[in-house]
Write a protein that holds these residues in place. Structure first.
Motif, PDB file in Angstrom:
ATOM      1  N   ARG A 410       0.844  -1.184   0.000  1.00  0.00           N
ATOM      2  CA  ARG A 410       0.000   0.000   0.000  1.00  0.00           C
ATOM      3  C   ARG A 410       0.883   1.239   0.000  1.00  0.00           C
ATOM      4  NH1 ARG A 410      -4.238   2.639   4.313  1.00  0.00           N
ATOM      5  NH2 ARG A 410      -5.791   3.312   2.780  1.00  0.00           N
ATOM      6  N   HIS A 414      -2.625   8.439   0.503  1.00  0.00           N
ATOM      7  CA  HIS A 414      -3.975   8.015   0.137  1.00  0.00           C
ATOM      8  C   HIS A 414      -4.945   9.039   0.687  1.00  0.00           C
ATOM      9  CE1 HIS A 414      -4.287   6.432   4.298  1.00  0.00           C
ATOM     10  NE2 HIS A 414      -3.041   6.035   4.090  1.00  0.00           N
ATOM     11  N   GLY A 417      -9.205   7.087   5.268  1.00  0.00           N
ATOM     12  CA  GLY A 417      -8.771   6.093   6.242  1.00  0.00           C
ATOM     13  C   GLY A 417      -7.563   6.578   7.033  1.00  0.00           C
ATOM     14  N   SER A 421      -7.720   2.126  10.619  1.00  0.00           N
ATOM     15  CA  SER A 421      -8.506   1.450   9.590  1.00  0.00           C
ATOM     16  C   SER A 421      -7.615   0.571   8.726  1.00  0.00           C
ATOM     17  CB  SER A 421      -9.230   2.483   8.718  1.00  0.00           C
ATOM     18  OG  SER A 421      -8.306   3.245   7.957  1.00  0.00           O
ATOM     19  N   GLU A 422      -6.371   0.992   8.541  1.00  0.00           N
ATOM     20  CA  GLU A 422      -5.442   0.184   7.760  1.00  0.00           C
ATOM     21  C   GLU A 422      -5.205  -1.158   8.443  1.00  0.00           C
ATOM     22  OE1 GLU A 422      -0.805   0.622   7.359  1.00  0.00           O
ATOM     23  OE2 GLU A 422      -1.767   1.877   5.849  1.00  0.00           O
ATOM     24  N   ARG A 423      -5.031  -1.130   9.750  1.00  0.00           N
ATOM     25  CA  ARG A 423      -4.808  -2.397  10.463  1.00  0.00           C
ATOM     26  C   ARG A 423      -6.022  -3.314  10.329  1.00  0.00           C
ATOM     27  NH1 ARG A 423      -1.758  -5.080  13.840  1.00  0.00           N
ATOM     28  NH2 ARG A 423      -0.146  -3.497  13.657  1.00  0.00           N
ATOM     29  N   ARG A 425      -8.197  -3.400   7.767  1.00  0.00           N
ATOM     30  CA  ARG A 425      -8.331  -3.877   6.392  1.00  0.00           C
ATOM     31  C   ARG A 425      -7.230  -4.864   6.012  1.00  0.00           C
ATOM     32  NH1 ARG A 425      -8.590   1.305   2.743  1.00  0.00           N
ATOM     33  NH2 ARG A 425      -8.404  -0.329   1.167  1.00  0.00           N
ATOM     34  N   TYR A 426      -6.047  -4.689   6.597  1.00  0.00           N
ATOM     35  CA  TYR A 426      -4.897  -5.509   6.204  1.00  0.00           C
ATOM     36  C   TYR A 426      -4.398  -6.381   7.360  1.00  0.00           C
ATOM     37  CZ  TYR A 426      -4.936  -2.197   2.336  1.00  0.00           C
ATOM     38  OH  TYR A 426      -5.319  -1.428   1.265  1.00  0.00           O
ATOM     39  N   ARG A 437       4.365  -1.317   3.354  1.00  0.00           N
ATOM     40  CA  ARG A 437       3.982   0.037   2.962  1.00  0.00           C
ATOM     41  C   ARG A 437       5.079   0.607   2.065  1.00  0.00           C
ATOM     42  NH1 ARG A 437       0.850   4.272   4.326  1.00  0.00           N
ATOM     43  NH2 ARG A 437      -0.213   3.154   5.980  1.00  0.00           N
TER      44      ARG A 437
END
Length: 485
Positions: A410, A414, A417, A421-423, A425-426, A437
């Motif tokens: 990623r 961006h 988020g 939220s990244e944690r 989703r991933y 990243r």
């Protein structure tokens, strides 16, 4: 005359030639060459005259005749020539706000078909040379560009059908520049869509190429244009009024209402702001119906997806890298991060989120481009090997297993988020230690492009009104069916 006498005569002739002076030798060789030319010409004339005299007309151009035999020889010669110097086709343009319509035009130019029914089915463009019109020429002929020249150059170079890019080309294809294309760049044909391209004085920009028989037409891609996309962004920008001061809200409200009417095709000179129902506009700002007031006529087909797809699968043992996102308003930031992601493995798989997921993260009126439009833009990029249309926001174990994904990446830049939220989703690839990243090479985002439009709203509305009138005229009176590759 016997063979012995003939041999003796030739020997005497060669002896005389050896004893002759250099000047006499040159004279002899000149006479011999002239005799060969005369004999060859006479033979060709007699053969041609005999053919046209004794072969009935209805049989002269059929396979198996003398003409068919000559045609086969010429075809072999043409294939040998193409192996030595491929056919080169040229297409120019501004390519501002690069979208899938631009990409489809370049795809057609690369695989353009001859219009002549006899040659129909032969691939024309071995090499596609793109002419990128500079910012100065765009301002002179159309108005201010949205993307600068460097950004537009990166975008067109990323298109997988483009072989070469020529910069600083004139907007109008003058005889002098056309001669330069033919002699210096070895261009065989100039290509443009079936929509009219007029200079500021109203003349055809490709008139000279047409006169030389070096112009070929391709089908314009329906359902998208830079004018349409600008209109969509102007509509999208209205929601920002909720976060501004009262004065800015009033100003933005006026712009919102004007934009709505503009997007519906109404001439701003034919209505007054007080005639617009503000209550209805405000009340429906977040409704699904309001999101669809753009003039998009995109008609997705399975054939279009196949045309853009590379059709490749990752070979056995290849490292599959996965990156996901909205990829709305495909821009130079997307190109840079896809290039960086592709360098981390052997096969790049790109997940395109649904319109509903993007709207949930970014708010109403987004994304600007719908799911299929965004997928086509990514597929046109040479760094993307395959896409998942409608990929889930959360990377699951099943997703990793199904596509054999070895690493999930990623970018650092961006638009929606946060770290938490990244944690979420991933979480799965992070737990596997396969999440990375990447530092985004470019700070440009879709919001950056939208802001440029909003900051220069008046200029782009004026440009859109002028362009919209010509497009409406084309659709109403001039549009004809053109075969598409």
């Amino acid at each position: 005359m016997s063979r012995r006498e003939t041999t003796s005569g030739l020997a005497d002739l060669l002896e005389t030639y050896r004893d002759a002076s250099t000047q006499d030798r040159v004279l002899w060789l000149s006479c011999a060459a002239a005799g060969v030319c005369v004999a060859g010409t006479a033979f060709w004339w007699l053969t041609r005259e005999s053919y046209y005299s004794y072969v009935p007309l209805q049989y002269q151009y059929r396979p198996g005749t003398f003409t068919g035999w000559v045609s086969r020889l010429l075809d072999k010669h043409a294939k040998r020539r193409r192996s030595r110097r491929p056919i080169r086709v040229y297409m120019d343009g501004c390519f501002d706000l690069m979208h899938y319509g631009h990409a489809n035009a370049l795809r057609q130019a690369k695989a353009c078909l001859w219009a002549n029914p006899v040659d129909f089915g032969r691939s024309l463009g071995d090499q596609l040379v793109l002419g990128l019109i500079p910012d100065s020429e765009i301002r002179r002929c159309k108005g201010p560009p949205i993307l600068n020249e460097e950004e537009r150059r990166k975008l067109v170079e990323s298109v997988k059908w483009v072989d070469e890019v020529i910069t600083d080309v004139p907007y109008d294809l003058t005889p002098a520049f056309l001669d330069e294309l033919i002699t210096k760049h070895k261009i065989d044909y100039v290509i443009h869509g079936d929509d009219p391209c007029l200079l500021p004085d109203g003349t055809d920009a490709y008139e000279h190429a047409k006169k030389l028989g070096r112009f070929l037409m391709i089908k314009r891609t329906e359902g998208v244009s830079t004018t349409d996309i600008v209109g969509r962004m102007l509509i999208c920008s209205r929601v920002n009024a909720l976060n501004e001061s009262d004065e800015k809200q009033a100003s933005c409200r006026r712009g919102m209402l004007l934009t709505r009417e503009f997007s519906r095709g109404r001439d701003k000179g034919n209505f007054r702001l007080e005639d617009i129902d503000e209550d209805s506009a405000a009340g429906s700002a977040d409704s699904p119906k309001e999101r669809n007031v753009t003039v998009s006529r995109f008609m997705p087909t399975s054939r279009r997806i196949v045309q853009f797809s590379s059709g490749r699968s990752p070979p056995p043992g290849a490292k599959v890298v996965y990156i996901d996102g909205s990829f709305d308003l495909f821009h130079v930031g997307h190109v840079d991060i896809l290039k960086a992601a592709r360098s981390k493995g052997d096969f790049l798989l790109v997940g395109i989120h649904t319109d509903e997921d993007v709207a949930e993260r970014r708010g109403p009126h987004q994304p600007i481009m719908n799911l299929h439009e965004r997928a086509l833009s990514v597929l046109a990029c040479k760094y993307a090997d395959e896409v998942i249309i409608g990929a889930p926001q959360t990377v699951t174990e099943d997703l990793l297993t199904t596509f054999g994904i070895g690493e999930v990446v990623r970018g650092s830049v961006h638009e929606s988020g946060d770290a938490s939220s990244e944690r979420g989703r991933y979480e799965v690839p992070i737990a596997h230690g396969t999440f990375r990243r990447l530092a985004s090479p470019s700070p440009v985002t879709s919001a950056t492009v939208i802001r440029r439009i909003v900051d220069n709203r008046a200029q782009y509305e004026a440009r859109n009104a002028k362009k919209g009138a010509s497009e409406a005229s084309y659709y109403a009176a001039s549009k004809q069916y053109v075969h598409e590759v």
